[in-house]
Structure formats: C-alpha cells, structure tokens
Design a protein around this motif. Structure first.
Motif, PDB file in Angstrom:
ATOM      1  N   SER A   1       0.806  -1.224   0.000  1.00  0.00           N
ATOM      2  CA  SER A   1       0.000   0.000   0.000  1.00  0.00           C
ATOM      3  C   SER A   1       0.840   1.275   0.000  1.00  0.00           C
ATOM      4  CB  SER A   1      -0.953   0.018   1.203  1.00  0.00           C
ATOM      5  OG  SER A   1      -0.243   0.000   2.427  1.00  0.00           O
TER       6      SER A   1
ATOM      7  N   ASP B   1      -5.973   4.593   2.208  1.00  0.00           N
ATOM      8  CA  ASP B   1      -4.554   4.780   1.914  1.00  0.00           C
ATOM      9  C   ASP B   1      -3.746   4.641   3.203  1.00  0.00           C
ATOM     10  OD1 ASP B   1      -5.060   5.318  -0.786  1.00  0.00           O
ATOM     11  OD2 ASP B   1      -5.289   7.475  -0.430  1.00  0.00           O
TER      12      ASP B   1
ATOM     13  N   TYR C   1      -4.598  -0.147   1.959  1.00  0.00           N
ATOM     14  CA  TYR C   1      -5.027  -1.205   1.043  1.00  0.00           C
ATOM     15  C   TYR C   1      -4.349  -0.944  -0.296  1.00  0.00           C
ATOM     16  CZ  TYR C   1      -8.433  -2.401   4.581  1.00  0.00           C
ATOM     17  OH  TYR C   1      -9.032  -2.780   5.755  1.00  0.00           O
ATOM     18  N   ALA C   2      -3.674  -1.950  -0.817  1.00  0.00           N
ATOM     19  CA  ALA C   2      -2.776  -1.772  -1.959  1.00  0.00           C
ATOM     20  C   ALA C   2      -3.524  -1.624  -3.281  1.00  0.00           C
ATOM     21  CB  ALA C   2      -1.803  -2.942  -2.050  1.00  0.00           C
TER      22      ALA C   2
END
Length: 198
Positions: A104, A141, A149-150
């Motif tokens: 992330s 983010d 969260y990527a």
C-alpha cells in the motif's frame, strides 16, 4: 472504514506466512490489461507492475489459473467500493494462493476507478478478493500509523459497468452474515489477459 474491505466470513489463509515475491508470470509485460467479463458488461483494467509488482502478479496468477471465472461481486457499497473475486454464486470459496505482502505504500492512491486488494486486519493477508474504488477513498490509503489497502491498477474501459454494478439493489445475506450483498447476483463470468508480451 479500514476493516470493511475483507469480510469476516473468509476464514482461510489468515495465519499463513505472506509471500514476498510470488512466482512471476508474464514477466515482460509491465502494464498488462485484463478483461473482466461480467453479467452487466465488460470491464478492462490496466495493472501497474512498476509500482505494485507483487500485488499485480498475484492478481495475474488468479486470472491465469481461471480462479476468478464464475465468481460474484459480493459487496456493493455505493459511493465507496464494489468488491468481488472471492465467491461463486453458490457462495463457495475457491482454493487460495498464499497471502502476499502489503504494497500500500507504493504511491498509488485509492482514487475513483482504481483497483485494489481487500484484506483482513492483518496488513499482509490479501489473497484473491479485490475491489474497485467508487470515490477518492483516502481512508484506505496508508498513513504514518497504519497500513493501507494496496492499489495495483485502474479501470481503463467499462467505468460505466462499474457504476452500474454499484447501483444494484443490495441487502443482508444470511449465508454470508453480511450486509451490502446484491439481491440478484452480479457474476464475473471470466477474466482474461488481453495483452501478452511479444
């Protein structure tokens, strides 16, 4: 909002050690495109392997193994996310690959029409579930105190399909013990890599 993204009814792979570098697939294609054929139309995503190599590669291995075929979008939250990739219409879960490390912090943000990986509270627990951002979800983010969260790509075609999915009627599912589940299943019929290296 951070804990909303991977539902608590996915029990597998919680304790598994994450893979830092899963086996590379399509190594010569840094920005592969994948067509997601759904019952509401086609969505094409471009993956960013320059900034999210592990996450994009993980998504590709599920695509190439046909593990997204005949799954559903099981969580729809207008103005937030459309999530899928984890369940069949019968609410059965496919076999999972090992969870991956969290990317992330790669500089990609949870902006409208980006694609990112869902996960548990454990930051390194993402497996097969992904989501489309419907808004600028800065809460997803990373920040100095927590993982995010990527994001690993963006929708380049079929934005209107994502919006149409976001507008379907949802409700509580007893089987999933979860809200925000489409009352009429929205199926992901197939996922196919469109551009392979030459």
């Amino acid at each position: 909002m951070l804990t909303l993204l991977l539902t608590g009814f996915v029990a597998q792979a919680r304790a598994a050690t994450p893979e830092c570098f899963p086996e590379i697939v399509l190594p010569d294609n840094l920005f592969p495109t994948v067509r997601l054929e759904t019952t509401m139309g086609d969505i094409v995503v471009e993956l960013n392997r320059m900034q999210a190599p592990v996450t994009a590669n993980n998504f590709l291995r599920y695509v190439l193994a046909k593990k997204y075929d005949n799954t559903i979008f099981h969580r729809v939250m207008p103005g937030f996310v459309v999530q899928g990739g984890g369940y069949t219409e019968a609410l059965e879960e496919a076999e999972l690959f090992t969870p991956i490390i969290n990317e992330s912090g790669n500089g990609l943000k949870n902006l409208p029409m980006t694609i990112a990986m869902a996960r548990f509270d454990d930051p390194h627990s993402a497996t097969n579930q992904f989501y489309f951002n419907l808004a600028a979800n800065s809460s997803l983010d990373p920040n100095p105190k927590s993982w995010g969260y990527a994001v690993f790509g963006q929708v380049i075609s079929g934005q209107e399909v994502v919006e149409a999915i976001s507008a379907v009627e949802t409700g509580y599912s007893e089987n999933l013990d979860a809200p925000d589940v489409p009352l009429v299943p929205v199926r992901l019929l197939s996922a196919t890599v469109l551009e392979e290296p030459h």
